[in-house]
Structure formats: C-alpha cells, structure tokens
Design an enzyme around this catalytic site. Sequence first.
Site, short mmCIF file in Angstrom:
data_model
loop_
_atom_site.label_atom_id
_atom_site.label_comp_id
_atom_site.label_asym_id
_atom_site.label_seq_id
_atom_site.Cartn_x
_atom_site.Cartn_y
_atom_site.Cartn_z
N SER A 7 49.99 44.00 40.60
CA SER A 7 48.78 44.58 40.01
C SER A 7 48.69 46.04 40.41
O SER A 7 48.59 46.36 41.60
CB SER A 7 47.54 43.84 40.53
OG SER A 7 46.40 44.65 40.31
N ASP A 34 44.55 45.65 35.58
CA ASP A 34 43.18 45.14 35.73
C ASP A 34 42.17 46.08 35.10
O ASP A 34 41.97 47.21 35.55
CB ASP A 34 42.87 44.98 37.22
CG ASP A 34 43.58 43.78 37.81
OD1 ASP A 34 43.41 42.68 37.27
OD2 ASP A 34 44.31 43.96 38.81
N MET A 36 38.31 46.70 34.29
CA MET A 36 36.97 46.29 34.74
C MET A 36 35.92 47.23 34.16
O MET A 36 36.14 48.44 34.09
CB MET A 36 36.90 46.33 36.26
CG MET A 36 37.98 45.50 36.94
SD MET A 36 37.71 45.42 38.71
CE MET A 36 39.24 44.62 39.23
N HIS A 65 44.60 42.27 32.03
CA HIS A 65 43.55 41.34 32.45
C HIS A 65 42.19 41.98 32.17
O HIS A 65 41.78 42.89 32.88
CB HIS A 65 43.77 41.07 33.96
CG HIS A 65 42.79 40.14 34.57
ND1 HIS A 65 42.72 39.95 35.94
CD2 HIS A 65 41.85 39.33 34.04
CE1 HIS A 65 41.77 39.06 36.21
NE2 HIS A 65 41.22 38.69 35.09
N MET A 67 38.53 42.14 32.40
CA MET A 67 37.32 41.65 33.09
C MET A 67 36.15 42.43 32.53
O MET A 67 35.53 43.26 33.20
CB MET A 67 37.49 41.86 34.60
CG MET A 67 38.51 40.91 35.20
SD MET A 67 39.13 41.46 36.80
CE MET A 67 40.44 42.55 36.25
N MET A 136 41.84 32.29 38.47
CA MET A 136 41.50 33.29 39.49
C MET A 136 41.37 32.62 40.86
O MET A 136 40.68 31.61 41.00
CB MET A 136 40.18 34.00 39.16
CG MET A 136 40.24 34.95 37.98
SD MET A 136 41.49 36.26 38.13
CE MET A 136 40.91 37.15 39.60
N ASP A 174 45.89 34.74 40.31
CA ASP A 174 45.58 36.13 40.62
C ASP A 174 44.52 36.20 41.71
O ASP A 174 43.42 35.68 41.56
CB ASP A 174 45.07 36.80 39.32
CG ASP A 174 44.73 38.27 39.49
OD1 ASP A 174 45.03 38.85 40.55
OD2 ASP A 174 44.16 38.84 38.52
C1 DX5 Z 1 40.91 41.10 41.10
C2 DX5 Z 1 42.06 41.51 40.20
C3 DX5 Z 1 43.39 41.28 40.81
C4 DX5 Z 1 43.65 42.11 42.02
C5 DX5 Z 1 44.67 41.41 42.87
O1 DX5 Z 1 39.74 41.29 40.42
O2 DX5 Z 1 42.01 40.76 38.99
O3 DX5 Z 1 44.44 41.41 39.87
O4 DX5 Z 1 44.12 43.40 41.73
O5 DX5 Z 1 44.78 42.09 44.07
P1 DX5 Z 1 45.19 41.33 45.40
O6 DX5 Z 1 46.54 40.77 45.18
O7 DX5 Z 1 45.13 42.43 46.41
O8 DX5 Z 1 44.16 40.26 45.64
ZN ZN Z 2 43.87 40.74 37.71
#
Ligand code: DX5
Ligand code: ZN
Length: 216
Positions: A7, A34, A36, A65, A67, A136, A174
């Site tokens: 990621s 990611d 967001m 991904h 979110m 998740m 993840d």
């Molecule tokens: C969390 C993200 C993940 C995150 C994972 O909201 O969706 O993809 O970047 O990071 P680590 O591996 O550090 O938990």
């Molecule tokens: Zn993610």
Amino acid sequence: MIRIAPSILSADFSKLGEEIQEIEKAGADWIHIDVMDGHFVPNITIGPVVIKHIRPLTSLFFDVHLMIQQPDRYIEAFARAGADLLTIHAETCEDIRSVISLIKEKGCKAGVSINPDTPVENIKEIIPIVDLVLVMSVFPGFGGQKFIEAVLPKIKQTADIIKRTGRSIDIEVDGGITDKNAGLVIDKGANVLVAGSYVFKHDSYKKAIESLRVRS
Ligand code: DX5
Ligand code: ZN
C-alpha cells in the site's frame, strides 16, 4: 498463487514515483492505492490525478481501494486515471450491485470490501458478481494499525461462499499484515495480501515482500 500488494499510503510521497519503481523491482505483484474522502473515513489521501501521474511509471496492476461515500460518482474518473481494479465498501452504498455493474462497464475489475464489524452475510448476494472480496483487518482510515484477529473466521466464511459459486474470486486482506500473521490469513483462504507499513518501514522491500509469501 499469493499476491502481495504494497500500500503506497506508507510510501514517501516526496518521491512517490521512485518508491513505486523500487517496490516493483522488489517483487510486488500489485500496487494498492488507498483513496480516502474524509467522510467515510476520517482521513483524506489521494485522488484520480495522482493515479494518472503514476500510471506510466509501472506496468503493475493498480488495486484501488475506494474508502469514499457515493463511490458511483467517481468510478469513471478512477477508471480513466488507470485503475485496474476498483473496490468499493459495502457500507458506502445502498445499491452495491449497480455500482459493481458500473465499474465493469468502465472496463475495470470490481471488488467489494467489508469493515471488521460488517458481517459477510451482508455481501453474500454480491460475492458471485465480483472479482475480489476485500476483508478489512483494521478499521479503514490509517496505515500502521494493529491486525484484528477476530476477522479470521470471516476470511474462511468468504472462501466457503466463493467455493459454492464455482468462480475464481480473489480474497484480499488489508490492515496490519506482517510476517507474523500472513500465514494465518493465507491458511484461511486469502490470496492477496496488502501491506503498507510493514513493507515500507523495512530496510529491504524485497525481503519484506518475500517474508509475506510464506505459510504459517
Ligand atoms: C487502511 C488502508 C490500508 C493501509 C494498510 O485504511 O486501507 O491499505 O494502508 O496499512 P498497514 O499495512 O500499515 O496496516
Ligand atoms: Zn487499503
């Protein structure tokens, strides 16, 4: 076949292009991106413009991904920017089925994700029409959180539903993935492992990625 998807949330954004090329050289299978929005999750990260600029730097599969609330509003923009897979959260939309269709219409693979407190039952009807289910293992929003072991049975439950469909559908996990728990999630049926801080904080990206491919 196990796929490792670092990621880039944990990458050094002042040299994002180089980080992506390093991670490709180190043997990453996919790049996990990611997105967001500050609404569905408390954090704000990157949008289509960043994806568009990193797209020419690598031929690796872009695992995006989302979110974000109302993901239907942004599918076209992310598809155009160069996403290969768009994963939406089941918690963000009423009509998941229509968003999945839209993603496919725009030429991307489609995934559905569930938060640690969302039961697999909520997406049981959707699983047969997606290419990937993302379970998740932390509450989305930030990298570097601790893996929630209580989600392990949900991976197995997802794998059982997928088996009954007769289709090949990926199971991605993840959040908080390290060499200590990679084997556990693989044993439950996961075949795509996202890892942010574990890979990017490691001295050797290559060693970190290799250490996640082992079974427990
Ligand atoms: C969390 C993200 C993940 C995150 C994972 O909201 O969706 O993809 O970047 O990071 P680590 O591996 O550090 O938990
Ligand atoms: Zn993610």
